[in-house]
Design a protein around this motif. Structure first.
Motif, mmCIF file in Angstrom:
data_model
loop_
_atom_site.group_PDB
_atom_site.id
_atom_site.type_symbol
_atom_site.label_atom_id
_atom_site.label_comp_id
_atom_site.label_asym_id
_atom_site.label_seq_id
_atom_site.Cartn_x
_atom_site.Cartn_y
_atom_site.Cartn_z
ATOM 1 N N SER A 29 -7.716 6.213 -0.290
ATOM 2 C CA SER A 29 -7.655 5.713 1.087
ATOM 3 C C SER A 29 -6.211 5.675 1.594
ATOM 4 C CB SER A 29 -8.310 4.338 1.203
ATOM 5 O OG SER A 29 -7.656 3.400 0.385
ATOM 6 N N ALA A 30 -5.243 5.440 0.713
ATOM 7 C CA ALA A 30 -3.833 5.471 1.118
ATOM 8 C C ALA A 30 -3.455 6.882 1.543
ATOM 9 C CB ALA A 30 -2.935 4.993 -0.018
ATOM 10 N N TYR A 31 -3.931 7.885 0.798
ATOM 11 C CA TYR A 31 -3.669 9.275 1.190
ATOM 12 C C TYR A 31 -4.266 9.554 2.569
ATOM 13 C CZ TYR A 31 -4.400 14.217 1.837
ATOM 14 O OH TYR A 31 -4.435 15.466 2.395
ATOM 15 N N GLU A 32 -5.540 9.190 2.739
ATOM 16 C CA GLU A 32 -6.211 9.481 4.007
ATOM 17 C C GLU A 32 -5.515 8.799 5.175
ATOM 18 O OE1 GLU A 32 -10.163 8.259 3.000
ATOM 19 O OE2 GLU A 32 -10.457 9.990 1.693
ATOM 20 N N SER A 33 -5.060 7.578 4.983
ATOM 21 C CA SER A 33 -4.348 6.855 6.033
ATOM 22 C C SER A 33 -3.039 7.562 6.385
ATOM 23 C CB SER A 33 -4.068 5.426 5.575
ATOM 24 O OG SER A 33 -3.219 4.767 6.471
ATOM 25 N N GLN A 34 -2.282 7.961 5.361
ATOM 26 C CA GLN A 34 -1.007 8.652 5.605
ATOM 27 C C GLN A 34 -1.230 10.017 6.244
ATOM 28 O OE1 GLN A 34 1.725 8.639 2.270
ATOM 29 N NE2 GLN A 34 0.973 6.640 1.614
ATOM 30 N N GLU A 35 -2.292 10.702 5.839
ATOM 31 C CA GLU A 35 -2.585 12.012 6.409
ATOM 32 C C GLU A 35 -2.919 11.876 7.896
ATOM 33 O OE1 GLU A 35 -5.412 15.821 5.410
ATOM 34 O OE2 GLU A 35 -6.311 13.828 5.346
ATOM 35 N N LYS A 36 -3.739 10.882 8.257
ATOM 36 C CA LYS A 36 -4.107 10.677 9.664
ATOM 37 C C LYS A 36 -2.889 10.376 10.525
ATOM 38 C CE LYS A 36 -8.807 9.062 8.958
ATOM 39 N NZ LYS A 36 -9.696 7.905 8.950
ATOM 40 N N ARG A 37 -1.916 9.672 9.955
ATOM 41 C CA ARG A 37 -0.708 9.313 10.713
ATOM 42 C C ARG A 37 0.363 10.406 10.625
ATOM 43 N NH1 ARG A 37 0.950 3.634 8.569
ATOM 44 N NH2 ARG A 37 0.552 4.731 6.640
ATOM 45 N N LYS A 38 0.014 11.562 10.033
ATOM 46 C CA LYS A 38 0.926 12.715 9.901
ATOM 47 C C LYS A 38 2.173 12.363 9.083
ATOM 48 C CE LYS A 38 -1.298 15.364 13.060
ATOM 49 N NZ LYS A 38 -2.416 16.034 12.511
#
Length: 160
Positions: A22-31
């Motif tokens: 989920s940390a990866y997905e959050s960082q990916e969404k925020r570019k």
């Protein structure tokens, strides 16, 4: 910690560590996840396949990178078969068992993990089993110093 093999839109492959999926997905969404070669923020996870260890070698299996997915437009047959699904379930059960054992038998030192691991490595404090959190840079620094660390397995059904 979890390690992902990543690939940018230009095909550059690289890896990075994240606290959780989920940390990866959050960082990916925020570019916030960028290719180190070209700086592109259009990054996706590359397929990773686990390394299966025979009964003779009961050492912990490290994930190995799998070939990159076929480019859009190419069509491939589904890779899932009942045998592979059964092996995947067995592997996930073993990873969950390993993680649960560590959580049960080690001290969670949270964000103090890098400092506690260093103190034990250099003999400043008594060795004991610990786990906690470390950024990708902190994990690399520990490994570069010769401190033996490994990420806890994170499984798809884990919720943070």
């Amino acid at each position: 910690m979890i390690r992902y093999n990543l690939r940018c839109e230009k095909g550059h492959a690289f890896e990075s560590w994240f606290q959780s999926s989920s940390a990866y997905e959050s960082q990916e969404k925020r570019k916030l996840v960028n290719c180190p070669a070209c700086g592109s923020a259009k990054v996706e996870r590359a397929i990773m396949a686990p390394q299966i260890v025979s009964k003779k070698g009961r050492e912990a299996a490290a994930p190995a990178p799998a070939p990159a997915p076929a480019p859009a437009g190419d069509v491939a047959a589904p890779a899932s078969t009942p045998l592979l699904m059964a092996q995947e379930r067995e592997l996930r059960a073993k990873l969950k068992e390993l993680r649960d054992h560590i959580v049960k038998n080690a001290d969670n030192v949270g964000e103090r993990f890098p400092n506690e691991a260093r103190k034990m490595h250099y003999g400043d404090i008594e060795h004991r089993p610990i786990y906690g959190e470390a950024s990708p840079d902190e994990a690399r620094a520990l490994i570069d110093e010769g401190v033996e660390v490994s990420p806890l397995p994170v499984l798809p059904d884990d919720r943070n």
